[in-house]
Design an enzyme around this catalytic site. Sequence first.
Site, PDB file in Angstrom:
ATOM      1  N   SER A  49       0.828  -1.216   0.000  1.00  0.00           N
ATOM      2  CA  SER A  49       0.000   0.000   0.000  1.00  0.00           C
ATOM      3  C   SER A  49       0.858   1.261   0.000  1.00  0.00           C
ATOM      4  O   SER A  49       0.421   2.314  -0.475  1.00  0.00           O
ATOM      5  CB  SER A  49      -0.965   0.004   1.196  1.00  0.00           C
ATOM      6  OG  SER A  49      -0.301  -0.354   2.387  1.00  0.00           O
ATOM      7  N   ASP A  68       5.424   0.772  11.339  1.00  0.00           N
ATOM      8  CA  ASP A  68       5.268  -0.683  11.558  1.00  0.00           C
ATOM      9  C   ASP A  68       6.428  -1.162  12.423  1.00  0.00           C
ATOM     10  O   ASP A  68       7.558  -0.701  12.245  1.00  0.00           O
ATOM     11  CB  ASP A  68       5.297  -1.422  10.194  1.00  0.00           C
ATOM     12  CG  ASP A  68       4.666  -2.812  10.231  1.00  0.00           C
ATOM     13  OD1 ASP A  68       5.022  -3.605  11.136  1.00  0.00           O
ATOM     14  OD2 ASP A  68       3.848  -3.103   9.351  1.00  0.00           O
ATOM     15  N   HIS A 141      -5.269  -5.816  13.546  1.00  0.00           N
ATOM     16  CA  HIS A 141      -6.721  -5.814  13.411  1.00  0.00           C
ATOM     17  C   HIS A 141      -7.440  -6.337  14.644  1.00  0.00           C
ATOM     18  O   HIS A 141      -8.664  -6.426  14.665  1.00  0.00           O
ATOM     19  CB  HIS A 141      -7.138  -6.627  12.179  1.00  0.00           C
ATOM     20  CG  HIS A 141      -6.777  -5.935  10.879  1.00  0.00           C
ATOM     21  ND1 HIS A 141      -5.809  -4.968  10.814  1.00  0.00           N
ATOM     22  CD2 HIS A 141      -7.259  -6.071   9.623  1.00  0.00           C
ATOM     23  CE1 HIS A 141      -5.718  -4.540   9.558  1.00  0.00           C
ATOM     24  NE2 HIS A 141      -6.585  -5.194   8.823  1.00  0.00           N
ATOM     25  N   ASP A 167     -10.062  -2.904   5.620  1.00  0.00           N
ATOM     26  CA  ASP A 167     -10.651  -4.138   6.156  1.00  0.00           C
ATOM     27  C   ASP A 167     -11.908  -3.879   6.980  1.00  0.00           C
ATOM     28  O   ASP A 167     -12.109  -4.497   8.031  1.00  0.00           O
ATOM     29  CB  ASP A 167      -9.604  -4.946   6.934  1.00  0.00           C
ATOM     30  CG  ASP A 167      -8.397  -5.248   6.071  1.00  0.00           C
ATOM     31  OD1 ASP A 167      -8.560  -5.896   5.032  1.00  0.00           O
ATOM     32  OD2 ASP A 167      -7.282  -4.790   6.413  1.00  0.00           O
TER      33      ASP A 167
HETATM   34  N1  SAH Z   1      -0.699  -2.201   4.379  1.00  0.00           N
HETATM   35  C1  SAH Z   1      -0.092  -3.499   4.180  1.00  0.00           C
HETATM   36  C2  SAH Z   1      -0.601  -4.570   5.115  1.00  0.00           C
HETATM   37  C3  SAH Z   1      -0.367  -4.306   6.582  1.00  0.00           C
HETATM   38  S1  SAH Z   1      -0.489  -5.785   7.539  1.00  0.00           S
HETATM   39  C4  SAH Z   1      -0.249  -3.929   2.712  1.00  0.00           C
HETATM   40  O1  SAH Z   1      -0.629  -3.127   1.853  1.00  0.00           O
HETATM   41  O2  SAH Z   1       0.025  -5.077   2.396  1.00  0.00           O
HETATM   42  C5  SAH Z   1      -0.447  -5.149   9.158  1.00  0.00           C
HETATM   43  C6  SAH Z   1       0.918  -4.678   9.632  1.00  0.00           C
HETATM   44  O3  SAH Z   1       0.719  -3.985  10.860  1.00  0.00           O
HETATM   45  C7  SAH Z   1       1.939  -5.787   9.919  1.00  0.00           C
HETATM   46  O4  SAH Z   1       3.080  -5.615   9.135  1.00  0.00           O
HETATM   47  C8  SAH Z   1       2.256  -5.635  11.425  1.00  0.00           C
HETATM   48  O5  SAH Z   1       3.627  -5.808  11.749  1.00  0.00           O
HETATM   49  C9  SAH Z   1       1.824  -4.206  11.702  1.00  0.00           C
HETATM   50  N2  SAH Z   1       1.401  -3.970  13.077  1.00  0.00           N
HETATM   51  C10 SAH Z   1       0.430  -4.637  13.762  1.00  0.00           C
HETATM   52  N3  SAH Z   1       0.275  -4.120  14.986  1.00  0.00           N
HETATM   53  C11 SAH Z   1       1.164  -3.096  15.095  1.00  0.00           C
HETATM   54  C12 SAH Z   1       1.486  -2.164  16.135  1.00  0.00           C
HETATM   55  N4  SAH Z   1       0.844  -2.194  17.299  1.00  0.00           N
HETATM   56  N5  SAH Z   1       2.470  -1.263  15.905  1.00  0.00           N
HETATM   57  C13 SAH Z   1       3.133  -1.234  14.709  1.00  0.00           C
HETATM   58  N6  SAH Z   1       2.854  -2.081  13.695  1.00  0.00           N
HETATM   59  C14 SAH Z   1       1.887  -3.003  13.877  1.00  0.00           C
HETATM   60 MG    MG Z   2      -5.584  -4.444   5.306  1.00  0.00          MG
END
Ligand code: SAH
Ligand code: MG
Length: 211
Positions: A49, A68, A141, A167
């Site tokens: 993304s 992240d 999530h 989502d």
């Molecule tokens: N936007 C991405 C998908 C993100 S998946 C795409 O386009 O494919 C969700 C991400 O959130 C993961 O990489 C995970 O490491 C991160 N994540 C989850 N909880 C988090 C938190 N509390 N702090 C920082 N990153 C987090």
């Molecule tokens: Mg997503």
Amino acid sequence: MDPALVALAGATRGFMPEHEGLALHRAGLEAVATGAGPLVEIGTYCGKSAVYLGSAARAAGSVLFTVDHHRGSEENQSGWEHHDPELVDPLTGRMDTLAHFRRTMEAAGLEEWVVAVVGESSTVSVHWRTPLSLVFIDGGHGREPAWADYLGWAPHVAVGGLLAIHDVFPDPANGGRPPYELWRRALASGAFADVEACGSLRLLRRVGPGV
Ligand code: SAH
Ligand code: MG
């Protein structure tokens, strides 16, 4: 959007269908043109993304900060639905998506316009002070991380700017509740107005105080 970048995003590991990515790109262009500030993404993963949003930041001479810890969400861990064993660091057995993200940005030619912030989202949001033209929430999530992202980041969206949530599934049969609950809360707060839906992506405009 540059067709070569659309193709690159398509070939990048992650969770962003092309039509939703293009809607996100358009939202990024519109938001950043307000001059309200840079863009923030929560949930970088391998940078899929970030290609769409980073290319919007570049078009306006702005920047995307993408947050992240690169250790994966609960649902990315071994034994869960969205686990990819190729993203495990063989030395430690832990998830590590940071190098994959760097490769994606290098291939996209977006390193100047996309800044990785590596850490826990709530730690970063607590110290964040810059008003933002767009916040995209796509991190953990589960109930706790999703609400922490909303409460920590939604206040930083400038009036006139956009909040994007990924989502969002109104029907529980299609996916988890928390992103949908955040979206409902944003509307109920009166601070955000509904703008657009594309697949599970929801766009809202900041219209007032409180979140
Ligand atoms: N936007 C991405 C998908 C993100 S998946 C795409 O386009 O494919 C969700 C991400 O959130 C993961 O990489 C995970 O490491 C991160 N994540 C989850 N909880 C988090 C938190 N509390 N702090 C920082 N990153 C987090
Ligand atoms: Mg997503």
